[in-house]
Design an enzyme around this catalytic site. Structure first.
Site, PDB file in Angstrom:
ATOM      1  N   CYS A  99      20.079 -18.262   5.878  1.00 10.71           N
ATOM      2  CA  CYS A  99      20.130 -18.267   4.411  1.00 10.71           C
ATOM      3  C   CYS A  99      21.207 -19.194   3.850  1.00 10.71           C
ATOM      4  O   CYS A  99      21.246 -19.452   2.653  1.00 10.71           O
ATOM      5  CB  CYS A  99      20.325 -16.843   3.901  1.00 10.71           C
ATOM      6  SG  CYS A  99      19.004 -15.748   4.428  1.00 10.71           S
ATOM      7  N   HIS A 119      22.487 -17.520  -3.272  1.00  9.93           N
ATOM      8  CA  HIS A 119      21.364 -17.142  -2.415  1.00  9.93           C
ATOM      9  C   HIS A 119      20.808 -15.824  -2.926  1.00  9.93           C
ATOM     10  O   HIS A 119      21.556 -14.872  -3.170  1.00  9.93           O
ATOM     11  CB  HIS A 119      21.847 -17.019  -0.964  1.00  9.93           C
ATOM     12  CG  HIS A 119      20.879 -16.321  -0.077  1.00  9.93           C
ATOM     13  ND1 HIS A 119      19.567 -16.729   0.034  1.00  9.93           N
ATOM     14  CD2 HIS A 119      21.010 -15.236   0.729  1.00  9.93           C
ATOM     15  CE1 HIS A 119      18.938 -15.920   0.880  1.00  9.93           C
ATOM     16  NE2 HIS A 119      19.789 -15.009   1.306  1.00  9.93           N
ATOM     17  N   ASN A 179      13.728 -12.425  -1.032  1.00  5.96           N
ATOM     18  CA  ASN A 179      14.636 -13.323  -0.302  1.00  5.96           C
ATOM     19  C   ASN A 179      13.804 -14.311   0.518  1.00  5.96           C
ATOM     20  O   ASN A 179      13.183 -13.931   1.506  1.00  5.96           O
ATOM     21  CB  ASN A 179      15.521 -12.454   0.606  1.00  5.96           C
ATOM     22  CG  ASN A 179      16.497 -13.261   1.446  1.00  5.96           C
ATOM     23  OD1 ASN A 179      16.377 -14.476   1.563  1.00  5.96           O
ATOM     24  ND2 ASN A 179      17.454 -12.586   2.050  1.00  5.96           N
TER      25      ASN A 179
END
Ligand code: UT7
Length: 335
Positions: free
Chosen positions: A109, A252, A282
């Site tokens: 990520c 993020h 996500n």
């Protein structure tokens, strides 16, 4: 380095929390209240990291006004490649960017942010003029869809940013920080399975294959709410930037509670916090460029806006960058 174009791509199929509750024991209220997620996209037949990355990349090229043949480098941040030998060359071929060298960069990520910072080094060193930085992930292929602790969190998608060498006055990257802590690797893994098969004689070989995503959610949560504010504070201080001068917080997109906690730390109003978690969940390396493209296209982020960004996740890895969105029309270095 100036950020001059962006793009995004998403699979067609969207799965709501209610739909997921038909598969695992969960419910819309739990997922929304704990994460802010309401739905996620899942790649269907014919949709892959290559197709999503190429679609996002093409949109970024068009936005920047670049021909594919002008691109020097394609960096593809992904942890779910179509080919472990590298997916970026497939994206290069799909785009017709025949002059570009293309390779993958894996940092989960944090991948997009690390790739953006890597692009800056090639540009500032003078080796490259035009770089396409793409974050694309298809984690749906690596989820255990019967594990409610993880399957509700992730989605598939891609985002891209076109960055170019520019005149010193137009430089949009004000500072960055990057960190890794492999001693905490076990908190979040997509690891090779330890299966051995007989080879010959007394020898064996390891069989290729990966176990589904495994995460200690609480540990990763604690890590994020500790390290993200710390790295952003360090960066803002080092660049002499008052948090009040930041136009947008672009983190993020892992969990709305993490976004809110970081915003609170810097006394930033919710109106400055970019979030599309509700729609996409996500998407790993894709979240930051996906969110940036959405906010640029709908007019929230404008030319000259100052953005504080942070990526964090598996590795463990985390980092931050302070940059301005320059937009198309920014003159190249040699103009
Ligand atoms: O991109 C990489 C970075 N990743 C992250 O940043 C993720 C960070 N972690 C988180 O966002 C949160 O830890 C989660 C959203 C993953 C979990 O939230 P939590 O508040 O930490 O929940 P928990 O793990 O403490 O679980 C609480 C309860 C448990 O039940 P018991 O033991 O209290 O009876 C879980 O079994 O919630 C249960 N649970 C669920 N219930 C309904 C866990 N997942 C679900 C679910 N639906 N999907």
């Amino acid at each position: 380095m100036a950020l001059v174009g962006c793009g995004r791509a998403l699979p067609a199929a969207s799965i709501s929390n209610d739909q997921l509750s038909e598969r695992v024991e969960t419910n819309d209220d739990w997922i929304r209240s704990r994460t802010g997620i309401a739905a996620r996209r899942v790649a269907g037949p014919g949709e892959t990291v290559t197709t999503l990355a190429a679609e996002a990349g093409r949109a970024a090229l068009d936005h920047a006004g670049w021909a594919p043949g002008e691109v020097d480098l394609i960096l593809l941040a992904t942890s779910s490649p179509d080919d472990l030998f590298g997916t970026a060359p497939r994206v290069q071929a799909a785009l017709g960017a025949s002059r570009a060298v293309a390779f993958d960069l894996t940092a989960a990520c944090s991948g997009f942010l690390f790739a953006l910072i890597t692009a800056a080094q090639y540009i500032r060193g003078g080796a490259m003029q035009r770089v396409l930085v793409i974050g694309a992930d298809q984690l749906s292929r690596w989820l255990d869809w019967d594990d409610r602790r993880t399957c509700v969190l992730f989605g598939d998608g891609a985002g891209a940013v076109a960055v170019q060498a520019c005149r010193p006055d137009d430089d949009g990257l004000l500072g960055f920080r990057m960190h890794s802590d492999g001693s905490r690797n076990a908190c979040l893994t997509l690891a090779q399975v330890d299966v051995r098969r007989p080879l010959l004689g007394g020898l064996s070989h390891q069989s290729g294959g990966f176990a589904p995503i495994h995460m200690n959610g609480q540990e990763v949560y604690k890590f994020a709410v500790r390290e993200v504010p710390a790295v952003l504070a360090e960066l803002l201080e080092a660049s002499g930037t008052d948090p009040a001068a930041v136009d947008w917080l672009l983190l993020h997109q892992a969990n709305q509670r993490i976004l809110d906690a970081v915003a609170e730390r810097f006394a930033m109003p919710a109106s400055k916090v970019l979030s599309n978690l509700a729609a996409y969940g996500n998407t790993s390396a894709a979240t930051i460029p996906l969110m940036l493209d959405e906010a640029v296209r709908d007019g929230r982020v404008g030319a000259g806006d100052l953005i504080a960004s942070s990526g964090f996740g598996a590795g463990l890895s985390w980092g931050a960058a302070l940059f301005r969105w320059s937009g198309p029309g920014t003159p190249p270095a040699d103009a």
